[in-house]
Design an enzyme around this catalytic site. Structure first.
Site, short mmCIF file in Angstrom:
data_model
loop_
_atom_site.label_atom_id
_atom_site.label_comp_id
_atom_site.label_asym_id
_atom_site.label_seq_id
_atom_site.Cartn_x
_atom_site.Cartn_y
_atom_site.Cartn_z
N SER A 1 14.18 -69.25 89.19
CA SER A 1 14.75 -70.57 89.43
C SER A 1 15.88 -70.95 88.48
O SER A 1 16.68 -71.82 88.81
CB SER A 1 13.67 -71.65 89.40
OG SER A 1 13.20 -71.85 88.09
N LYS B 1 13.59 -76.55 83.82
CA LYS B 1 14.61 -76.96 84.79
C LYS B 1 15.76 -77.65 84.07
O LYS B 1 15.68 -77.96 82.89
CB LYS B 1 14.03 -77.93 85.83
CG LYS B 1 12.83 -77.41 86.59
CD LYS B 1 13.16 -76.26 87.49
CE LYS B 1 11.91 -75.77 88.21
NZ LYS B 1 12.12 -74.51 88.84
#
Length: 169
Positions: free
Chosen positions: A46, A91
């Site tokens: 990710s 993230k």
């Protein structure tokens, strides 16, 4: 008999000194990882190209997460997953409270986009590789309380050792 007693007396004193040293080191490490800095393990695709999918160890700081004002767009953060509290993903902050964020809902299937205003007390986070990331597009705005730290350095693998700065968003 006196020599036996002095042996145990010396052994006791050495054990106490060692025990106190171990306790001091433990207290220092506990304080440091709870309030200042902590290591985190990033695994998965990710955050490509910022982090390797095969895994990175990063160093994150907790001080800027105590106040929402110290986070910036583009910061990489360690967070507790709102879907599974046992997962600790990494993230990038895309939007802060009050920001208007437009995003593609599912980039692999279509180009349907939505726009959302990030509510007060929340941030919008996304992975750098949006085609393979479970992020705010899936679970919505993230409460500040779930942010555990801001990533400062990549410490492993050693060939990539260095700071991780904010990206332009």
């Amino acid at each position: 008999m006196a020599s036996s007693s002095s042996f145990w007396n010396i052994a006791y004193q050495q054990a106490m000194k060692s025990g106190v040293l171990v306790a001091k080191v433990y207290c220092f490490l506990h304080f440091t990882t709870t309030h200042l800095l902590f290591p985190a393990y990033a695994f998965g695709p990710s955050m490509i190209p910022t982090l390797h999918p095969s895994g990175n160890v990063v160093l994150a700081e907790r001080i800027s997460t105590r106040s929402s004002r110290k986070l910036s767009r583009g910061d990489v953060v360690v967070l507790q997953s709102p879907e599974d509290p046992n997962k600790i993903p990494i993230k990038r902050v895309i939007g802060l409270e009050g920001d208007c964020v437009s995003f593609v809902v599912d980039p692999e299937k279509n180009d349907e986009s939505r726009t959302i205003v990030v509510p007060k007390g929340h941030v919008w986070v996304q992975g750098d590789y949006t085609q393979n990331s479970r992020d705010s597009r899936v679970f919505g705005p993230l409460p500040y309380g779930l942010i555990q730290g801001r990533v400062l350095w990549r410490v492993w693998p050693f060939q990539d050792f260095g700071p991780i700065g904010p990206a332009t968003t």
